[in-house]
Design an enzyme around this catalytic site. Structure first.
Site, PDB file in Angstrom:
ATOM      1  N   LYS A  23     -19.185   3.326  -0.661  1.00 50.90           N
ATOM      2  CA  LYS A  23     -18.476   2.978   0.576  1.00 50.90           C
ATOM      3  C   LYS A  23     -18.983   3.801   1.765  1.00 50.90           C
ATOM      4  CE  LYS A  23     -13.935   3.698   2.684  1.00 50.90           C
ATOM      5  NZ  LYS A  23     -13.951   5.002   3.329  1.00 50.90           N
ATOM      6  N   ASN A  24     -19.075   5.121   1.582  1.00 50.42           N
ATOM      7  CA  ASN A  24     -19.417   5.968   2.724  1.00 50.42           C
ATOM      8  C   ASN A  24     -20.871   5.791   3.163  1.00 50.42           C
ATOM      9  OD1 ASN A  24     -16.814   6.819   2.774  1.00 50.42           O
ATOM     10  ND2 ASN A  24     -17.178   8.812   1.849  1.00 50.42           N
ATOM     11  N   ARG A  98     -11.852   2.869  10.746  1.00 41.91           N
ATOM     12  CA  ARG A  98     -12.429   4.139  11.157  1.00 41.91           C
ATOM     13  C   ARG A  98     -13.954   4.068  11.218  1.00 41.91           C
ATOM     14  NH1 ARG A  98      -9.475   7.801   8.745  1.00 41.91           N
ATOM     15  NH2 ARG A  98      -8.616   8.459  10.693  1.00 41.91           N
ATOM     16  N   ASP A 122      -6.918   6.331   7.521  1.00 39.70           N
ATOM     17  CA  ASP A 122      -6.104   7.132   6.590  1.00 39.70           C
ATOM     18  C   ASP A 122      -5.018   7.956   7.247  1.00 39.70           C
ATOM     19  OD1 ASP A 122      -7.366   6.497   4.283  1.00 39.70           O
ATOM     20  OD2 ASP A 122      -8.877   8.043   4.474  1.00 39.70           O
ATOM     21  N   ASP A 320     -13.123  14.234  -1.409  1.00 45.95           N
ATOM     22  CA  ASP A 320     -12.601  12.960  -1.901  1.00 45.95           C
ATOM     23  C   ASP A 320     -12.242  12.988  -3.386  1.00 45.95           C
ATOM     24  OD1 ASP A 320     -12.697  11.742   0.533  1.00 45.95           O
ATOM     25  OD2 ASP A 320     -14.599  10.727   0.205  1.00 45.95           O
ATOM     26  N   MET A 342     -10.416  20.884   3.865  1.00 44.14           N
ATOM     27  CA  MET A 342     -10.855  20.082   5.014  1.00 44.14           C
ATOM     28  C   MET A 342      -9.772  19.257   5.687  1.00 44.14           C
ATOM     29  SD  MET A 342     -14.654  18.789   4.168  1.00 44.14           S
ATOM     30  CE  MET A 342     -15.706  19.636   3.029  1.00 44.14           C
TER      31      MET A 342
END
Length: 435
Positions: A23-24, A98, A122, A320, A342
């Site tokens: 996904k990223n 996003r 998110d 994640d 983070m």
């Protein structure tokens, strides 16, 4: 009314599962098609909400999109409608996603103007855009914020290469600045750049299009600007977050699972962190085989003190996967401190796990101590809601290992990041249905 998953836990799963494309990586790679008027073919695209929304958004801006199959897509950005970027439709659509911030770098580089909505997505604390905007300004872009409609406008008469030290190694920030810098005049040096595999993939793709990026894989990137880029073909890596999720799922449900085509060489420290929880794995070529384990014991540090697992920019452990590690630790033997540095509120889902019978002390918004139940007590099924993508899958893993029925609401959050997750888990023998 959004749908929910109904899960009956306690089944041992068995079989093979193939991770989706990352996904990223997808959000960066697909945005990069805007840098050239030529054809770009991308394969191994995950069929998930966030990615499909971005593809739709590009189509709306005038990119020709030819979806050859669900995971292969051909793009050609030879006729972009810059007026659309100022329209209320663009504001509305891009505000939901996003990842839409990622088109700013390419648009600025090629057309000299870009628009960014205030980010949505998110509920995991503030996600700042400062790194992106400051990077663009250093390259010579001017930046105007319209407070009336929460919109950032960027413009430039020509970007110029420069030296910059990023205030944080933001992955999307680094990618956005790279995409802006490849067409800038002169040389750009980015220090404290994010260097994880997805950024490396973006750099490899851009280099195959004619960009000149060196230092790929390190935190010091040098980009010599070129005047134009050509088309290319690019295949995406498997999603390492999904791979980590499946490793945790196998251990937690005492299942025997083979993760196919796992891109093992790109996983960095991830397998090691799961080994520290006592999970056994065998690497068979590019596959990961996880045997069925009755129990797994958390290692301690060499001096006997309690293990701490914390997130850190690549090549450290990705934030994640901390939610997954936390859930898996609830049934381990031993204790672990999870330190989420983070994001402010990524750990707030632990109250649901405590309701299920897990022993967790939430020390503050960033730290939780998990005291493993060592399978003495099964978690029990409850009704719960998913606050963000990763917590959603963590709760799903908990539900699959729990006794009785669980209902997980707000699963749109899970669908944003995981394709057909219910179908794929059912094939392994999970009792899960969409209601």
């Amino acid at each position: 009314m959004s749908s929910a998953f109904e899960v009956r836990g306690g089944n041992r799963l068995k079989g093979e599962i193939t991770p989706q494309g990352a996904k990223n990586e997808a959000l960066q790679i697909i945005s990069a098609v805007l840098l050239t008027p030529e054809k770009v073919v991308i394969s191994n695209i995950p069929d998930i909400v966030d990615v499909n929304l971005l593809i739709e958004l590009l189509g709306d801006t005038g990119v020709k999109v030819n979806r050859i199959s669900r995971d292969v897509c051909e793009f050609q950005a030879d006729n972009i409608d810059l007026k659309y970027l100022q329209s209320p439709e663009f504001k509305k659509k891009s505000g939901r996603l996003r990842g839409s911030v990622m088109i700013a770098g390419p648009l600025l580089a090629r057309f000299g103007e870009a628009y960014i909505p205030k980010p949505g997505g998110d509920k995991i604390g503030r996600r700042r855009l400062d790194t992106h905007i400051i990077g663009f300004e250093k390259l010579g872009a001017k930046f105007v914020y319209d407070a009336d409609d929460n919109f950032f406008r960027l413009e430039t008469t020509g970007l110029k290469g420069t030296y910059m030290l990023l205030d944080e190694p933001s992955v999307t920030g680094t990618a956005n600045i790279i995409m802006a810098a490849v067409l800038a005049t002169g040389t750009t040096t980015i220090y404290n750049a994010a260097c994880e595999p997805y950024t490396q993939q973006l750099c490899k793709m851009l280099n195959s299009m004619g960009a000149r990026i060196s230092g790929v894989g390190s935190n010091l990137l040098t980009i010599e600007g070129v005047t134009s880029l050509k088309g290319c073909q690019h295949s995406m890596l498997p999603d390492m977050i999904e791979i980590g999720s499946f490793i945790g799922l196998a251990a937690m449900t005492q299942s025997e699972i083979t993760i196919k085509n796992a891109g093992v060489e790109h996983l960095g420290i991830i397998p090691e962190k799961f080994s520290q929880l006592g999970i056994q794995m065998e690497f068979r070529g590019n596959d990961i085989y996880i045997p069925s384990q009755d129990s797994y014991e958390i290692q301690t540090f060499l001096d006997g003190s309690i293990l701490t697992i914390s997130d850190h920019p690549w090549p450290g452990f990705t934030p994640d996967l901390l939610s997954i590690v936390l859930v898996v630790a609830t049934q381990a033997k031993g204790s672990v401190m999870i330190h989420q540095k983070m994001f402010e509120s990524r750990l707030f889902f632990v109250d649901k796990l405590i309701d299920m019978g897990a022993q967790i002390v939430l020390c503050d918004p960033h730290r939780a101590v998990v005291i493993g139940l060592a399978r003495q007590h099964q978690l029990r099924g409850i009704t719960m809601s998913s606050p963000d993508i990763r917590a959603g899958v963590s709760l799903l893993i908990a539900a699959l290992s729990a006794e009785g029925k669980s209902t997980i609401q707000n699963i749109d959050q899970i669908d944003r990041g995981y394709q057909y997750i219910d179908d794929r888990l059912r094939k392994l023998g999970a009792d899960i249905k969409r209601v």
